[in-house]
Design an enzyme around this catalytic site. Sequence first.
Site, PDB file in Angstrom:
ATOM      1  N   ASN A  53     -30.235  72.382 -75.063  1.00  0.00           N
ATOM      2  CA  ASN A  53     -28.821  72.088 -74.884  1.00  0.00           C
ATOM      3  C   ASN A  53     -28.057  73.402 -74.859  1.00  0.00           C
ATOM      4  OD1 ASN A  53     -25.944  71.307 -76.115  1.00  0.00           O
ATOM      5  ND2 ASN A  53     -26.837  69.499 -75.172  1.00  0.00           N
ATOM      6  N   GLU A  63     -42.554  67.968 -79.681  1.00  0.00           N
ATOM      7  CA  GLU A  63     -43.281  67.132 -80.641  1.00  0.00           C
ATOM      8  C   GLU A  63     -42.377  66.032 -81.193  1.00  0.00           C
ATOM      9  OE1 GLU A  63     -43.001  70.390 -80.513  1.00  0.00           O
ATOM     10  OE2 GLU A  63     -44.810  71.416 -81.227  1.00  0.00           O
TER      11      GLU A  63
HETATM   12  N1  THU Z   1     -40.168  74.246 -79.167  1.00  0.00           N
HETATM   13  C1  THU Z   1     -40.880  73.081 -79.114  1.00  0.00           C
HETATM   14  O1  THU Z   1     -40.690  72.263 -78.204  1.00  0.00           O
HETATM   15  N2  THU Z   1     -41.770  72.845 -80.093  1.00  0.00           N
HETATM   16  C2  THU Z   1     -42.015  73.665 -81.146  1.00  0.00           C
HETATM   17  O2  THU Z   1     -42.751  73.323 -82.042  1.00  0.00           O
HETATM   18  C3  THU Z   1     -41.381  74.976 -81.190  1.00  0.00           C
HETATM   19  C4  THU Z   1     -40.343  75.254 -80.183  1.00  0.00           C
HETATM   20  C5  THU Z   1     -39.183  74.511 -78.126  1.00  0.00           C
HETATM   21  C6  THU Z   1     -37.759  74.536 -78.605  1.00  0.00           C
HETATM   22  C7  THU Z   1     -37.111  75.411 -77.561  1.00  0.00           C
HETATM   23  O3  THU Z   1     -36.728  74.588 -76.476  1.00  0.00           O
HETATM   24  C8  THU Z   1     -38.189  76.339 -77.109  1.00  0.00           C
HETATM   25  O4  THU Z   1     -39.414  75.769 -77.548  1.00  0.00           O
HETATM   26  C9  THU Z   1     -38.075  77.753 -77.642  1.00  0.00           C
HETATM   27  O5  THU Z   1     -37.958  77.766 -79.012  1.00  0.00           O
END
Ligand code: THU
Length: 135
Positions: A53, A63
């Site tokens: 966002n 997750e």
């Molecule tokens: N992110 C995830 O989708 N899962 C995680 O466990 C860690 C981080 C995403 C959040 C953000 O969109 C991007 O990775 C960079 O932090």
Amino acid sequence: MSNVTPRDIDWDRLAAAALEVRGKAYAPYSHFEVGAALLTENDEIVVGCNVENRSYGLTVCAERTAVGSAVAAGYRNFKALAVATSASPPAPPCGMCRETLQEFAPNLPILLTNPQGERRTFVLTDLFPEPFAGP
Ligand code: THU
């Protein structure tokens, strides 16, 4: 594959689902696309991707998107999780996601992968040994 990881799980299918849904990630700010695939107790696969966002703190990880979709579909028991990122070595779930996953599956086997095909395996209890136990 680690010896703590169950052999009766189709890890190739689960990893493929995580890699595929990673392509749907909405990550225009970090450009770090993440896909997650949860295997339910009846061998359904429920997927999630990160949804960022412009107010960065509102970002939802892949997750937790997968957990939300699974719970909304009526699933609360999970056999395994695969997470796909571009990281090398493949990146594990963040702390917030570990707590969320722990709520439903404390012993969850987790496969981390990337498009190059690297793999790492963990069990959630090892990644997150002392969860908040409630008030
Ligand atoms: N992110 C995830 O989708 N899962 C995680 O466990 C860690 C981080 C995403 C959040 C953000 O969109 C991007 O990775 C960079 O932090």
